[in-house]
Design an enzyme around this catalytic site. Structure first.
Site, PDB file in Angstrom:
ATOM      1  N   GLU A 135      36.970  50.452  49.981  1.00 32.00           N
ATOM      2  CA  GLU A 135      36.123  49.279  49.744  1.00 32.00           C
ATOM      3  C   GLU A 135      35.270  49.064  50.984  1.00 32.00           C
ATOM      4  OE1 GLU A 135      36.246  44.526  48.719  1.00 32.00           O
ATOM      5  OE2 GLU A 135      37.393  45.396  50.357  1.00 32.00           O
ATOM      6  N   ASP A 153      46.896  49.273  46.425  1.00 34.24           N
ATOM      7  CA  ASP A 153      45.937  48.642  47.321  1.00 34.24           C
ATOM      8  C   ASP A 153      46.472  48.800  48.738  1.00 34.24           C
ATOM      9  OD1 ASP A 153      43.782  46.855  48.123  1.00 34.24           O
ATOM     10  OD2 ASP A 153      43.919  46.052  46.086  1.00 34.24           O
ATOM     11  N   HIS A 201      38.355  41.403  41.137  1.00 33.27           N
ATOM     12  CA  HIS A 201      38.972  40.101  41.382  1.00 33.27           C
ATOM     13  C   HIS A 201      38.194  39.241  42.382  1.00 33.27           C
ATOM     14  CE1 HIS A 201      40.048  42.666  44.655  1.00 33.27           C
ATOM     15  NE2 HIS A 201      40.508  41.635  45.341  1.00 33.27           N
ATOM     16  N   ASP A 202      37.128  39.785  42.975  1.00 36.59           N
ATOM     17  CA  ASP A 202      36.322  39.025  43.936  1.00 36.59           C
ATOM     18  C   ASP A 202      35.003  38.546  43.342  1.00 36.59           C
ATOM     19  OD1 ASP A 202      38.164  39.471  45.988  1.00 36.59           O
ATOM     20  OD2 ASP A 202      37.158  41.300  46.672  1.00 36.59           O
ATOM     21  N   ASP A 210      57.571  32.110  35.135  1.00 37.24           N
ATOM     22  CA  ASP A 210      57.307  31.281  36.322  1.00 37.24           C
ATOM     23  C   ASP A 210      55.811  31.015  36.523  1.00 37.24           C
ATOM     24  OD1 ASP A 210      56.371  33.701  37.224  1.00 37.24           O
ATOM     25  OD2 ASP A 210      57.595  33.778  39.041  1.00 37.24           O
ATOM     26  N   ASP A 221      53.790  39.551  36.824  1.00 37.90           N
ATOM     27  CA  ASP A 221      54.749  40.343  37.597  1.00 37.90           C
ATOM     28  C   ASP A 221      54.789  41.788  37.093  1.00 37.90           C
ATOM     29  OD1 ASP A 221      56.300  40.131  35.220  1.00 37.90           O
ATOM     30  OD2 ASP A 221      57.064  38.189  35.928  1.00 37.90           O
ATOM     31  N   ASP A 248      53.027  37.713  32.624  1.00 35.17           N
ATOM     32  CA  ASP A 248      54.194  37.104  33.256  1.00 35.17           C
ATOM     33  C   ASP A 248      55.421  37.320  32.374  1.00 35.17           C
ATOM     34  OD1 ASP A 248      56.002  35.539  34.628  1.00 35.17           O
ATOM     35  OD2 ASP A 248      55.204  33.642  33.846  1.00 35.17           O
ATOM     36  N   ASP A 300      41.248  48.429  51.250  1.00 36.00           N
ATOM     37  CA  ASP A 300      40.579  47.147  51.454  1.00 36.00           C
ATOM     38  C   ASP A 300      39.719  47.151  52.724  1.00 36.00           C
ATOM     39  OD1 ASP A 300      40.757  44.290  50.339  1.00 36.00           O
ATOM     40  OD2 ASP A 300      41.191  43.935  52.461  1.00 36.00           O
TER      41      ASP A 300
HETATM   42  O1  TEU Z   1      37.362  41.855  49.918  1.00 40.25           O
HETATM   43  C1  TEU Z   1      36.408  42.146  50.870  1.00 40.25           C
HETATM   44  C2  TEU Z   1      35.312  41.197  50.964  1.00 40.25           C
HETATM   45  O2  TEU Z   1      34.312  41.428  51.640  1.00 40.25           O
HETATM   46  C3  TEU Z   1      35.545  39.871  50.381  1.00 40.25           C
HETATM   47  O3  TEU Z   1      35.026  39.048  51.322  1.00 40.25           O
HETATM   48  C4  TEU Z   1      34.963  39.625  49.050  1.00 40.25           C
HETATM   49  O4  TEU Z   1      34.134  40.596  48.585  1.00 40.25           O
HETATM   50  C5  TEU Z   1      34.253  38.327  49.085  1.00 40.25           C
HETATM   51  O5  TEU Z   1      34.772  37.573  48.067  1.00 40.25           O
HETATM   52  C6  TEU Z   1      32.789  38.422  48.995  1.00 40.25           C
HETATM   53  O6  TEU Z   1      32.275  37.186  49.388  1.00 40.25           O
HETATM   54  C7  TEU Z   1      38.644  42.340  50.089  1.00 40.25           C
HETATM   55  C8  TEU Z   1      39.504  41.941  48.903  1.00 40.25           C
HETATM   56  O7  TEU Z   1      39.013  42.546  47.760  1.00 40.25           O
HETATM   57  C9  TEU Z   1      39.547  40.450  48.825  1.00 40.25           C
HETATM   58  O8  TEU Z   1      40.251  39.986  47.700  1.00 40.25           O
HETATM   59  C10 TEU Z   1      40.210  39.957  50.076  1.00 40.25           C
HETATM   60  O9  TEU Z   1      40.170  38.549  50.098  1.00 40.25           O
HETATM   61  C11 TEU Z   1      39.544  40.489  51.339  1.00 40.25           C
HETATM   62  O10 TEU Z   1      39.248  41.875  51.278  1.00 40.25           O
HETATM   63  C12 TEU Z   1      40.467  40.312  52.513  1.00 40.25           C
HETATM   64  O11 TEU Z   1      41.554  41.170  52.403  1.00 40.25           O
END
Ligand code: TEU
Length: 596
Positions: free
Chosen positions: A287, A120, A360-361, A47, A51, A43, A228
């Site tokens: 993905e 993305d 990140h998921d 804030d 960024d 950051d 995505d």
């Molecule tokens: O994720 C796809 C996905 O299937 C997600 O549901 C994720 O893997 C989930 O947490 C599994 O239970 C992509 C993105 O990476 C995610 O951050 C987004 O929330 C999602 O698509 C919707 O755009």
């Protein structure tokens, strides 16, 4: 085959020979990608939200790590219902992240350093605040009505009544996949939150608007796209009901939208319209939750011109019980290896793999697959070793190179993610599950684990922000942070740096074939790579106890006892003798025999 270093030199130049041209085209096979989740990276303005100027301030750190590409999670204009995966303007930067000029400066800063930028691409759905959807929802006769998936209530039922949804699909983020719109008396489909309406890819205007937007980004200088849930864009005709799994509230729509009837046609059209004659110049990674290795062969076969590689989910599901990710079960290493081995084999001669432990998921890799207690450093290194030396393009998720761990959630208030919050509401409120147990599952699998700020220093807020971060810093930042690791040869980060360098220095890492060893062993992850006369052995104990490898498991054409140690995470790698090898907990050692 060229090394990544050479391909960097070629960036932007016209290749002079066919061999150079081929090598340049396949640059994404020989590099390592680093994922930046911008909210949580750095950051610059206090804030509490990361960024683009913050990212720019860390480019030297990334260059020094050795990665060749940054994949940037969404920075587009967005109401942030799903942290930017709900986009309201594809061609502008959200003010919380900066400006388009900042993005141009980021592209320039990366290119100056021989790195590239992958954006993305979130086009299965938009935000409900995107002008396309606002118009689509304005009336049944709106010009863009058909840009989204609208359906009347079930025959004989009133809109909004429970069970009146056009089909029984559940949303991936809990609840039904349909939202009733009072104004026009119809439902729209949203596979994710109700603020993420699905685009109607059957409509060619939608597709061509998306392609035009992608070309606009390429013209701005970006080097590719991470797409995505791109295997969800083609839905089966008639949107049939899904089967309701035992104990589930909704039908499973996946068989009707996962790799649907027109998916290959759409991807080939996109490829033609956006990437033109030379699709290999760009990095494209789709993905694809639920994709099988057989499907991946079709998606990534270069001749079919769809995508370079996909993110598959099979190895991410080895700890899921019948109830999915929030119904966890212990991981069997043999199952994890069998899965990864199947993908290595399936994409050996056609297509290409992407390699990842986290994003990140997902929870933090060291907490999920390693041991984030006493063996944190060794296990983070061991996991990195086995991943980076497989065949495919490795992806490092921000902070993974520091061995960052899952965080501490005291109670529900500590969660930010819409997936976790919706799941809690449904599990506890609708299904009557035990709140303590549901919280425990969120702590284990919740996406916020990997979304806490990158730990740069041992100072206030881990050096991420001078303000109050949007999500608290993981408490262990005094011990685990970049400042303490840069320049320390024993740090997790230095280990990542060495693995990334190995890929540049040894063609066997990029191009070698792979043979899995010890498939049934529940402690040891081992494989051999071969390219011409060069053989590489990766031998790792992925457990907190010592492990014995019998000599015959390593028998073969190479004399491993004499082999050079290329890389290790222990002071004294276990000797290989006729009696076998005794590996220390989480020991990972790489050996090379060059018979050329
Ligand atoms: O994720 C796809 C996905 O299937 C997600 O549901 C994720 O893997 C989930 O947490 C599994 O239970 C992509 C993105 O990476 C995610 O951050 C987004 O929330 C999602 O698509 C919707 O755009």
């Amino acid at each position: 085959m060229t090394t990544a270093d050479e391909s960097v030199l070629l960036l932007g130049e016209t290749p002079t020979s066919d061999a150079e041209a081929a090598a340049e085209q396949a640059w994404w096979r020989a590099t390592v990608v680093y994922q930046v989740y911008p909210r949580s990276f750095a950051d610059s303005d206090g804030d509490g939200v990361g960024d683009i100027p913050g990212i720019i301030s860390r480019l030297d750190y990334l260059q020094d790590l050795g990665v060749g590409v940054v994949w940037l999670s969404p920075v587009y204009r967005s109401p942030q219902d799903d942290n930017g995966y709900d986009i309201s303007d594809y061609q502008d930067v959200d003010p919380m992240f900066g400006t388009l000029e900042d993005l141009d400066a980021l592209i320039a800063g990366l290119h100056e350093r021989g790195m590239r930028l992958v954006m993305d691409l979130v086009v299965n759905h938009t935000s409900d605040e995107h002008p396309w959807f606002v118009e689509s929802a304005s009336s049944r006769d709106a010009a863009r009505r058909d840009w989204y998936i609208w359906r009347p209530p079930r025959p004989g039922m009133a809109g909004g009544e429970p069970g009146a949804e056009p089909n029984n699909w559940g949303s991936i983020f809990s609840g039904p996949a349909w939202q009733y719109d009072e104004r026009t008396g119809e439902y729209y489909l949203h596979l994710f939150t109700r603020k993420q309406p699905d685009l109607n890819w059957e409509n060619p205007e939608v597709r061509h608007a998306v392609y035009a937007m992608m070309r606009w980004w390429l013209d701005r200088g970006v080097d590719g796209f991470r797409m995505d849930v791109i295997n969800f864009i083609s839905k089966a005709e008639g949107l049939p009901d899904g089967e309701v799994p035992p104990g589930a509230l909704y039908g499973n729509g996946f068989p009707h939208f996962g790799s649907g009837p027109r998916i290959h046609e759409f991807l080939q059209e996109m490829n033609r319209e956006v990437f033109g004659d030379d699709p290999s110049r760009f990095l494209t990674v789709g993905e694809m939750p639920g994709a099988t290795v057989e499907q991946a062969r079709r998606y990534t076969d270069a001749e079919r011109r769809e995508v370079n590689m996909i993110f598959q989910f099979e190895h991410m599901e080895v700890d899921e019980g019948p109830g999915g990710k929030f119904d966890p079960r212990p991981i069997a290493l043999s199952e994890l290896k069998a899965s990864l081995g199947r993908w290595q084999e399936g994409l050996a001669s056609v297509g290409w793999n992407s390699l990842y432990w986290s994003n990140h998921d997902r929870p933090r890799a060291v907490s999920r697959f390693g041991d984030d207690g006493v063996h944190r450093v060794a296990s983070a290194k061991a996991l990195a070793t086995v991943l980076h030396l497989m065949r495919g393009t490795p992806y490092v998720y921000q902070g993974e190179e520091l061995g960052m761990t899952n965080t501490v959630f005291r109670d529900l208030d500590d969660f930010r993610d819409v997936e976790s919050l919706n799941h809690y509401r449904e599990a506890v409120g609708v299904r009557g599950q035990d709140p303590a147990q549901v919280l425990e599952a969120l702590r284990y699998a919740g996406r916020d684990n990997s979304r806490t700020p990158v730990q740069w220093t041992d100072g206030p807020q881990a050096g991420f922000t001078t303000g109050e971060p949007w999500i608290p810093v993981t408490p262990n930042y005094r011990e685990i942070n970049a400042a303490a690791q840069v320049g320390d040869p024993d740090s997790v980060r230095s280990h990542y740096q060495r693995l990334i360098r190995l890929r540049r220095e040894h063609a066997v890492v990029v191009d070698g074939s792979l043979r899995m060893l010890l498939p049934d062993d529940e402690q040891v992850f081992a494989y051999e790579r071969t390219l011409g006369g060069v053989r590489m052995l990766v031998l790792a104990n992925l457990s907190s106890a010592s492990a014995t490898v019998p000599a015959q498991a390593l028998a073969g054409p190479a004399d491993w006892a004499q082999a050079a140690v290329l890389n290790t995470n222990v002071a004294n790698p276990a000797a290989i003798t006729d009696a076998g090898v005794e590996l220390a907990p989480w020991e990972a050692t790489v050996r090379l025999v060059d018979g050329t």
